[in-house]
Write a protein that holds these residues in place. Structure first.
Motif, PDB file in Angstrom:
ATOM      1  N   TYR A   1       5.030  -6.654  22.930  1.00  0.00           N
ATOM      2  CA  TYR A   1       4.331  -6.627  21.649  1.00  0.00           C
ATOM      3  C   TYR A   1       3.728  -7.991  21.351  1.00  0.00           C
ATOM      4  N   GLU A   2       2.557  -7.947  20.726  1.00  0.00           N
ATOM      5  CA  GLU A   2       1.896  -9.179  20.279  1.00  0.00           C
ATOM      6  C   GLU A   2       1.553  -9.053  18.802  1.00  0.00           C
ATOM      7  N   ILE A   3       1.236 -10.200  18.227  1.00  0.00           N
ATOM      8  CA  ILE A   3       0.840 -10.190  16.813  1.00  0.00           C
ATOM      9  C   ILE A   3      -0.687 -10.091  16.735  1.00  0.00           C
ATOM     10  N   ASP A   4      -1.163  -9.205  15.906  1.00  0.00           N
ATOM     11  CA  ASP A   4      -2.601  -9.132  15.629  1.00  0.00           C
ATOM     12  C   ASP A   4      -2.835 -10.091  14.445  1.00  0.00           C
ATOM     13  N   PHE A   5      -3.208 -11.323  14.765  1.00  0.00           N
ATOM     14  CA  PHE A   5      -3.264 -12.353  13.724  1.00  0.00           C
ATOM     15  C   PHE A   5      -4.352 -12.086  12.675  1.00  0.00           C
ATOM     16  N   ASP A   6      -5.446 -11.445  13.092  1.00  0.00           N
ATOM     17  CA  ASP A   6      -6.507 -11.156  12.107  1.00  0.00           C
ATOM     18  C   ASP A   6      -5.997 -10.161  11.079  1.00  0.00           C
ATOM     19  N   ASP A   7      -5.336  -9.127  11.593  1.00  0.00           N
ATOM     20  CA  ASP A   7      -4.771  -8.118  10.693  1.00  0.00           C
ATOM     21  C   ASP A   7      -3.688  -8.752   9.809  1.00  0.00           C
ATOM     22  N   PHE A   8      -2.864  -9.597  10.410  1.00  0.00           N
ATOM     23  CA  PHE A   8      -1.784 -10.266   9.676  1.00  0.00           C
ATOM     24  C   PHE A   8      -2.378 -11.088   8.519  1.00  0.00           C
ATOM     25  N   GLU A   9      -3.449 -11.802   8.811  1.00  0.00           N
ATOM     26  CA  GLU A   9      -4.041 -12.653   7.763  1.00  0.00           C
ATOM     27  C   GLU A   9      -4.701 -11.800   6.681  1.00  0.00           C
ATOM     28  N   ARG A  10      -5.375 -10.735   7.092  1.00  0.00           N
ATOM     29  CA  ARG A  10      -6.013  -9.864   6.096  1.00  0.00           C
ATOM     30  C   ARG A  10      -4.973  -9.332   5.108  1.00  0.00           C
ATOM     31  N   ARG A  11      -3.821  -9.009   5.619  1.00  0.00           N
ATOM     32  CA  ARG A  11      -2.788  -8.449   4.747  1.00  0.00           C
ATOM     33  C   ARG A  11      -2.141  -9.535   3.880  1.00  0.00           C
ATOM     34  N   CYS A  12      -1.964 -10.721   4.458  1.00  0.00           N
ATOM     35  CA  CYS A  12      -1.414 -11.829   3.665  1.00  0.00           C
ATOM     36  C   CYS A  12      -2.340 -12.190   2.504  1.00  0.00           C
ATOM     37  N   ALA A  13      -3.626 -11.955   2.716  1.00  0.00           N
ATOM     38  CA  ALA A  13      -4.603 -12.341   1.684  1.00  0.00           C
ATOM     39  C   ALA A  13      -4.599 -11.378   0.499  1.00  0.00           C
ATOM     40  N   LYS A  14      -3.967 -10.222   0.650  1.00  0.00           N
ATOM     41  CA  LYS A  14      -3.935  -9.280  -0.477  1.00  0.00           C
ATOM     42  C   LYS A  14      -3.136  -9.901  -1.620  1.00  0.00           C
ATOM     43  N   PRO A  15      -3.638  -9.827  -2.831  1.00  0.00           N
ATOM     44  CA  PRO A  15      -2.956 -10.510  -3.945  1.00  0.00           C
ATOM     45  C   PRO A  15      -1.541 -10.010  -4.194  1.00  0.00           C
ATOM     46  N   GLU A  16      -1.298  -8.723  -3.893  1.00  0.00           N
ATOM     47  CA  GLU A  16       0.041  -8.180  -4.183  1.00  0.00           C
ATOM     48  C   GLU A  16       1.088  -8.601  -3.143  1.00  0.00           C
ATOM     49  N   VAL A  17       0.629  -9.143  -1.994  1.00  0.00           N
ATOM     50  CA  VAL A  17       1.589  -9.569  -0.956  1.00  0.00           C
ATOM     51  C   VAL A  17       2.075 -10.985  -1.291  1.00  0.00           C
ATOM     52  N   THR A  18       3.335 -11.104  -1.639  1.00  0.00           N
ATOM     53  CA  THR A  18       3.865 -12.422  -2.032  1.00  0.00           C
ATOM     54  C   THR A  18       4.924 -12.929  -1.062  1.00  0.00           C
ATOM     55  N   ILE A  19       5.454 -12.012  -0.233  1.00  0.00           N
ATOM     56  CA  ILE A  19       6.551 -12.387   0.683  1.00  0.00           C
ATOM     57  C   ILE A  19       6.291 -11.780   2.058  1.00  0.00           C
ATOM     58  N   PHE A  20       6.615 -12.544   3.086  1.00  0.00           N
ATOM     59  CA  PHE A  20       6.596 -12.045   4.470  1.00  0.00           C
ATOM     60  C   PHE A  20       8.040 -12.044   4.963  1.00  0.00           C
ATOM     61  N   LEU A  21       8.517 -10.866   5.348  1.00  0.00           N
ATOM     62  CA  LEU A  21       9.889 -10.750   5.857  1.00  0.00           C
ATOM     63  C   LEU A  21       9.816 -10.696   7.385  1.00  0.00           C
ATOM     64  N   LEU A  22      10.171 -11.809   7.995  1.00  0.00           N
ATOM     65  CA  LEU A  22      10.045 -11.992   9.443  1.00  0.00           C
ATOM     66  C   LEU A  22      11.367 -11.660  10.137  1.00  0.00           C
ATOM     67  N   CYS A  23      11.287 -11.089  11.330  1.00  0.00           N
ATOM     68  CA  CYS A  23      12.484 -10.839  12.134  1.00  0.00           C
ATOM     69  C   CYS A  23      12.349 -11.704  13.389  1.00  0.00           C
ATOM     70  N   ASN A  24      13.160 -12.754  13.499  1.00  0.00           N
ATOM     71  CA  ASN A  24      12.998 -13.799  14.527  1.00  0.00           C
ATOM     72  C   ASN A  24      14.353 -14.171  15.135  1.00  0.00           C
ATOM     73  N   PRO A  25      14.646 -13.691  16.358  1.00  0.00           N
ATOM     74  CA  PRO A  25      13.929 -12.772  17.241  1.00  0.00           C
ATOM     75  C   PRO A  25      13.804 -11.379  16.634  1.00  0.00           C
ATOM     76  N   HIS A  26      12.902 -10.602  17.251  1.00  0.00           N
ATOM     77  CA  HIS A  26      12.509  -9.348  16.636  1.00  0.00           C
ATOM     78  C   HIS A  26      13.294  -8.149  17.184  1.00  0.00           C
ATOM     79  N   ASN A  27      13.905  -7.428  16.254  1.00  0.00           N
ATOM     80  CA  ASN A  27      14.540  -6.146  16.538  1.00  0.00           C
ATOM     81  C   ASN A  27      13.619  -5.064  15.950  1.00  0.00           C
TER      82      ASN A  27
END
Ligand code: PLP
Length: 392
Positions: free
Chosen positions: A147-173
């Motif tokens: 799996y890879e991160i789609d950074f463009d999609d990730f940024e588009r979603r982060c830019a949404k005003p209602e998105v205030t938190i990113f819940l990361l799983c590191n390492p990822h399950n």
């Protein structure tokens, strides 16, 4: 080998979620993320000493609880943690829920990278929040998909005003990825650009394989550290999840105060006497055991890969960089993961997790817990073979 991971210890009849919830007594459970290995000798000895004392009243948390964790993360992961950044609670999921409660307002959205650990969804929902999904990109062009991160999609979603938190799983399950420093930095910088707070669940951080090294999100840069709350616990890697403990690391005093309020409101602000002893022993003396464990898990993973390659090459096993939870692509079977897992459990008595538990993106996958004695895994694989042979 110094530790005997081949030893089969019966867990039936011990009030064990993994084994005692199985529908039939001869089921082999390779589902929930706990391991069929005895805990490290240093932990068992510490618990025995505490048990022998005989009195189990309310506990206070000593300096050693913090100091051993600080020393471990400094020494093995290059991450400096100040004592006052640390708070404890009864588990990583309670820690995530309390932190969401403390730092998000109802109606806001939390970004998650699907497929992802199922309790992320319930923690978000239970706090009156919405999950904003940034699906990971499945890359399947060689023998071992990943799996890879789609950074463009990730940024588009982060830019949404209602998105205030990113819940990361590191390492990822369950993707099995150990995010690289570069990937973390890119995600961190996007979050900084859009004022998104990062909550990083790092419970799987000790379970990594050669060539893949865990980077704490809060060690990537000072700016990212100020924007991040991290959750760590020895519970997953040392197989002591039933003792229930977790640490919340946050360098921002204002946020800490709010999290502290939430932990108290949730009444999850006390640890039990055994959890304290276990964390001190794990972080104080547990390194050789973890190293031996990872070697054993890697051999189990190789066995699983060889099994699929030899018998069912059309079902690729994803690359496993960390965790003990390989993710297998079953799309070639033409069955969805729920049906396949139900049939496998009923007919051949092997219990796997269907990929749909981790979001609809998982419908063509199963998650297999390989943290068990090799002989048990071999028996389960034989049963899986019997199932597929019958289907063919
Ligand atoms: C990513 C992740 N976070 C948290 C947990 C559970 O944490 P706890 O038992 O401390 O609540 C798990 C268990 O599988 C997990 O995979």
């Amino acid at each position: 080998m110094k530790y005997n991971f081949d030893e089969a210890v019966s867990r039936r009849g011990t009030n064990c979620v993994k084994w005692d919830l199985a529908p039939e007594a001869d089921t082999i459970p390779l589902w929930v993320a706990d391991m069929d290995f005895c805990a490290a000798p240093c932990i068992r000895e510490a618990l025995q000493r505490r048990l022998d004392h005989g009195i189990f009243g309310y506990a206070t948390v000593p300096d050693a609880f913090y100091a051993t964790a600080q020393a471990w993360f400094e020494k093995y992961h290059g991450w400096h943690i100040e004592r006052e950044w640390m708070q404890y609670t009864t588990g990583v999921v309670p820690a995530i829920s309390a932190t969401l409660h403390a730092l998000a307002k109802p109606g806001e959205s939390v970004l998650v990278q699907t497929p992802v650990y199922n309790c992320f969804f319930s923690s978000i929902r239970n706090q009156g929040l919405n999950a904003e999904k940034a699906p990971l990109r499945y890359v399947c062009n060689g023998e071992q998909p990943t799996y890879e991160i789609d950074f463009d999609d990730f940024e588009r979603r982060c830019a949404k005003p209602e998105v205030t938190i990113f819940l990361l799983c590191n390492p990822h399950n369950p993707a099995g990825r150990v995010w690289t420093r570069q990937e973390l930095q890119r995600m961190g910088e996007i979050c900084l650009r859009h004022g998104v707070l990062i909550l990083s669940d790092e419970i799987h951080c000790e379970l990594t394989f050669e060539g893949h090294s865990y980077t704490p999100m809060a060690s990537v840069s000072e700016e990212i550290a100020h924007q991040t709350v991290v959750f760590i616990s020895p519970s997953k890697s040392f197989n002591i999840a039933g003792l229930q403990m977790a640490n919340i690391i946050c360098d921002n005093e204002g946020r800490r105060r709010k999290i502290d309020r939430a932990i108290n409101d949730f009444e999850t602000c006390d640890l039990n006497v055994f959890a304290i002893e276990a964390q001190i022993a794990a972080y104080g003396e547990g390194r050789p055991w973890i190293e031996a464990l990872n070697e054993y898990l890697w051999e189990n993973y190789k066995m699983l890969c060889n099994f699929f390659k030899a018998n069912f090459p059309q079902l690729p096993v994803c690359r496993l960089e960390g965790t003990y939870l390989p993710w297998v692509d079953i799309s070639a079977t033409g069955k969805d993961s729920d049906t396949l897992c139900k049939e496998l459990l009923k007919e051949n008595k092997v219990w796997l997790n269907p990929g749909t538990m981790y979001g609809p993106e998982g419908k063509d996958f199963v998650r297999i817990n390989i943290a068990c004695p090799r002989q048990q895994l071999a028996e389960a694989l034989q049963r899986i073979k019997n199932y597929f042979d019958k289907e063919a």
